[in-house]
Motif scaffolding. Structure first.
Motif, PDB file in Angstrom:
ATOM      1  N   LEU A  11       0.819  -1.210   0.000  1.00  0.00           N
ATOM      2  CA  LEU A  11       0.000   0.000   0.000  1.00  0.00           C
ATOM      3  C   LEU A  11       0.854   1.262   0.000  1.00  0.00           C
ATOM      4  O   LEU A  11       0.469   2.270  -0.594  1.00  0.00           O
ATOM      5  CB  LEU A  11      -0.958   0.005   1.186  1.00  0.00           C
ATOM      6  CG  LEU A  11      -2.116  -0.984   1.092  1.00  0.00           C
ATOM      7  CD1 LEU A  11      -3.029  -0.842   2.302  1.00  0.00           C
ATOM      8  CD2 LEU A  11      -2.903  -0.802  -0.192  1.00  0.00           C
ATOM      9  N   LEU A  12       2.003   1.231   0.641  1.00  0.00           N
ATOM     10  CA  LEU A  12       2.892   2.391   0.622  1.00  0.00           C
ATOM     11  C   LEU A  12       3.531   2.600  -0.750  1.00  0.00           C
ATOM     12  O   LEU A  12       3.885   3.724  -1.118  1.00  0.00           O
ATOM     13  CB  LEU A  12       3.980   2.245   1.685  1.00  0.00           C
ATOM     14  CG  LEU A  12       3.529   2.425   3.126  1.00  0.00           C
ATOM     15  CD1 LEU A  12       4.671   2.113   4.083  1.00  0.00           C
ATOM     16  CD2 LEU A  12       2.997   3.825   3.357  1.00  0.00           C
ATOM     17  N   ALA A  13       3.670   1.534  -1.510  1.00  0.00           N
ATOM     18  CA  ALA A  13       4.273   1.644  -2.840  1.00  0.00           C
ATOM     19  C   ALA A  13       3.342   2.350  -3.824  1.00  0.00           C
ATOM     20  O   ALA A  13       3.812   3.019  -4.745  1.00  0.00           O
ATOM     21  CB  ALA A  13       4.647   0.264  -3.374  1.00  0.00           C
ATOM     22  N   VAL A  14       2.036   2.234  -3.624  1.00  0.00           N
ATOM     23  CA  VAL A  14       1.082   2.808  -4.583  1.00  0.00           C
ATOM     24  C   VAL A  14       1.230   4.324  -4.713  1.00  0.00           C
ATOM     25  O   VAL A  14       1.420   4.830  -5.826  1.00  0.00           O
ATOM     26  CB  VAL A  14      -0.368   2.394  -4.234  1.00  0.00           C
ATOM     27  CG1 VAL A  14      -1.364   3.135  -5.101  1.00  0.00           C
ATOM     28  CG2 VAL A  14      -0.539   0.895  -4.381  1.00  0.00           C
ATOM     29  N   PRO A  15       1.148   5.097  -3.622  1.00  0.00           N
ATOM     30  CA  PRO A  15       1.316   6.544  -3.808  1.00  0.00           C
ATOM     31  C   PRO A  15       2.729   6.920  -4.264  1.00  0.00           C
ATOM     32  O   PRO A  15       2.902   7.911  -4.975  1.00  0.00           O
ATOM     33  CB  PRO A  15       0.998   7.139  -2.437  1.00  0.00           C
ATOM     34  CG  PRO A  15       1.105   6.028  -1.476  1.00  0.00           C
ATOM     35  CD  PRO A  15       0.828   4.776  -2.235  1.00  0.00           C
ATOM     36  N   LEU A  30      12.326   8.198  -5.026  1.00  0.00           N
ATOM     37  CA  LEU A  30      11.301   7.426  -4.326  1.00  0.00           C
ATOM     38  C   LEU A  30      10.691   6.370  -5.245  1.00  0.00           C
ATOM     39  O   LEU A  30      10.476   5.228  -4.843  1.00  0.00           O
ATOM     40  CB  LEU A  30      10.214   8.363  -3.793  1.00  0.00           C
ATOM     41  CG  LEU A  30       9.080   7.715  -3.001  1.00  0.00           C
ATOM     42  CD1 LEU A  30       9.618   7.057  -1.733  1.00  0.00           C
ATOM     43  CD2 LEU A  30       8.037   8.762  -2.663  1.00  0.00           C
ATOM     44  N   LYS A  31      10.440   6.743  -6.494  1.00  0.00           N
ATOM     45  CA  LYS A  31       9.905   5.788  -7.466  1.00  0.00           C
ATOM     46  C   LYS A  31      10.901   4.643  -7.720  1.00  0.00           C
ATOM     47  O   LYS A  31      10.500   3.483  -7.834  1.00  0.00           O
ATOM     48  CB  LYS A  31       9.591   6.476  -8.793  1.00  0.00           C
ATOM     49  CG  LYS A  31       8.368   7.331  -8.762  1.00  0.00           C
ATOM     50  CD  LYS A  31       8.130   7.926 -10.142  1.00  0.00           C
ATOM     51  CE  LYS A  31       7.097   8.991 -10.125  1.00  0.00           C
ATOM     52  NZ  LYS A  31       5.764   8.528  -9.900  1.00  0.00           N
ATOM     53  N   GLU A  32      12.180   4.976  -7.806  1.00  0.00           N
ATOM     54  CA  GLU A  32      13.189   3.933  -8.014  1.00  0.00           C
ATOM     55  C   GLU A  32      13.151   2.918  -6.882  1.00  0.00           C
ATOM     56  O   GLU A  32      13.192   1.706  -7.118  1.00  0.00           O
ATOM     57  CB  GLU A  32      14.583   4.550  -8.099  1.00  0.00           C
ATOM     58  CG  GLU A  32      14.849   5.319  -9.360  1.00  0.00           C
ATOM     59  CD  GLU A  32      16.215   5.977  -9.368  1.00  0.00           C
ATOM     60  OE1 GLU A  32      17.007   5.764  -8.424  1.00  0.00           O
ATOM     61  OE2 GLU A  32      16.498   6.709 -10.325  1.00  0.00           O
ATOM     62  N   TRP A  33      13.066   3.405  -5.652  1.00  0.00           N
ATOM     63  CA  TRP A  33      13.022   2.501  -4.506  1.00  0.00           C
ATOM     64  C   TRP A  33      11.726   1.708  -4.468  1.00  0.00           C
ATOM     65  O   TRP A  33      11.716   0.530  -4.093  1.00  0.00           O
ATOM     66  CB  TRP A  33      13.223   3.278  -3.206  1.00  0.00           C
ATOM     67  CG  TRP A  33      14.665   3.577  -2.968  1.00  0.00           C
ATOM     68  CD1 TRP A  33      15.333   4.715  -3.294  1.00  0.00           C
ATOM     69  CD2 TRP A  33      15.628   2.700  -2.388  1.00  0.00           C
ATOM     70  NE1 TRP A  33      16.650   4.608  -2.939  1.00  0.00           N
ATOM     71  CE2 TRP A  33      16.858   3.374  -2.386  1.00  0.00           C
ATOM     72  CE3 TRP A  33      15.577   1.410  -1.873  1.00  0.00           C
ATOM     73  CZ2 TRP A  33      18.021   2.805  -1.879  1.00  0.00           C
ATOM     74  CZ3 TRP A  33      16.731   0.848  -1.374  1.00  0.00           C
ATOM     75  CH2 TRP A  33      17.930   1.538  -1.385  1.00  0.00           C
ATOM     76  N   TYR A  41       9.898   0.826  -7.092  1.00  0.00           N
ATOM     77  CA  TYR A  41      10.000  -0.216  -8.121  1.00  0.00           C
ATOM     78  C   TYR A  41      10.968  -1.322  -7.698  1.00  0.00           C
ATOM     79  O   TYR A  41      10.738  -2.500  -7.992  1.00  0.00           O
ATOM     80  CB  TYR A  41      10.420   0.373  -9.463  1.00  0.00           C
ATOM     81  CG  TYR A  41       9.256   0.909 -10.268  1.00  0.00           C
ATOM     82  CD1 TYR A  41       8.227   0.069 -10.680  1.00  0.00           C
ATOM     83  CD2 TYR A  41       9.184   2.248 -10.606  1.00  0.00           C
ATOM     84  CE1 TYR A  41       7.160   0.547 -11.411  1.00  0.00           C
ATOM     85  CE2 TYR A  41       8.116   2.739 -11.346  1.00  0.00           C
ATOM     86  CZ  TYR A  41       7.109   1.879 -11.735  1.00  0.00           C
ATOM     87  OH  TYR A  41       6.052   2.363 -12.458  1.00  0.00           O
ATOM     88  N   ALA A  42      12.031  -0.965  -7.004  1.00  0.00           N
ATOM     89  CA  ALA A  42      12.949  -1.989  -6.496  1.00  0.00           C
ATOM     90  C   ALA A  42      12.230  -2.887  -5.497  1.00  0.00           C
ATOM     91  O   ALA A  42      12.382  -4.117  -5.530  1.00  0.00           O
ATOM     92  CB  ALA A  42      14.167  -1.337  -5.847  1.00  0.00           C
ATOM     93  N   GLY A  43      11.447  -2.295  -4.611  1.00  0.00           N
ATOM     94  CA  GLY A  43      10.679  -3.082  -3.647  1.00  0.00           C
ATOM     95  C   GLY A  43       9.681  -4.002  -4.325  1.00  0.00           C
ATOM     96  O   GLY A  43       9.488  -5.153  -3.917  1.00  0.00           O
ATOM     97  N   VAL A  44       9.037  -3.509  -5.382  1.00  0.00           N
ATOM     98  CA  VAL A  44       8.092  -4.338  -6.127  1.00  0.00           C
ATOM     99  C   VAL A  44       8.826  -5.515  -6.764  1.00  0.00           C
ATOM    100  O   VAL A  44       8.339  -6.657  -6.741  1.00  0.00           O
ATOM    101  CB  VAL A  44       7.362  -3.498  -7.202  1.00  0.00           C
ATOM    102  CG1 VAL A  44       6.555  -4.381  -8.139  1.00  0.00           C
ATOM    103  CG2 VAL A  44       6.466  -2.466  -6.539  1.00  0.00           C
ATOM    104  N   MET A  45      10.014  -5.269  -7.287  1.00  0.00           N
ATOM    105  CA  MET A  45      10.785  -6.364  -7.888  1.00  0.00           C
ATOM    106  C   MET A  45      11.209  -7.385  -6.836  1.00  0.00           C
ATOM    107  O   MET A  45      11.189  -8.591  -7.111  1.00  0.00           O
ATOM    108  CB  MET A  45      12.003  -5.814  -8.635  1.00  0.00           C
ATOM    109  CG  MET A  45      11.661  -5.131  -9.930  1.00  0.00           C
ATOM    110  SD  MET A  45      10.662  -6.125 -11.052  1.00  0.00           S
ATOM    111  CE  MET A  45      11.710  -7.525 -11.319  1.00  0.00           C
TER     112      MET A  45
END
Length: 85
Positions: A53-57, A67-70, A72-76
């Motif tokens: 949920l924190l990745a969505v915003p 922030l987006k790079e991190w 996307y890294a977390g999603v991977m």
């Protein structure tokens, strides 16, 4: 054209993370049972739900490139861990 492709892929990713994160935080039976069947403790569901949920915003907010790079890294990491499990 690349702009539309980027936002289309980002929207799908955000939807998947939002729906998965909500299912985890609401402790949906199918979500908890699937994680526990893989051998993980049930509390992992809550941790993954919060991070999804924190990745969505982070993915949808304009700017904030780092922030987006991190995010996307977390999603991977999440998807690679799911594939390995």
């Amino acid at each position: 054209m690349r702009h539309y492709a980027y936002w289309s892929a980002t929207a799908v990713t955000a939807f998947v993370l939002l729906s998965g994160g909500l299912a985890y935080l609401l402790r949906a039976d199918f979500a908890v049972d699937g994680v526990v069947a893989l051998g993980y403790p049930a509390y992992v569901v809550t941790i993954l739900g919060v991070w999804k949920l924190l990745a969505v915003p982070a993915l949808l907010a304009p700017g904030f490139v780092r922030l987006k790079e991190w995010a996307y890294a977390g999603v991977m990491f999440d998807l690679a861990g799911a594939a390995a499990s």
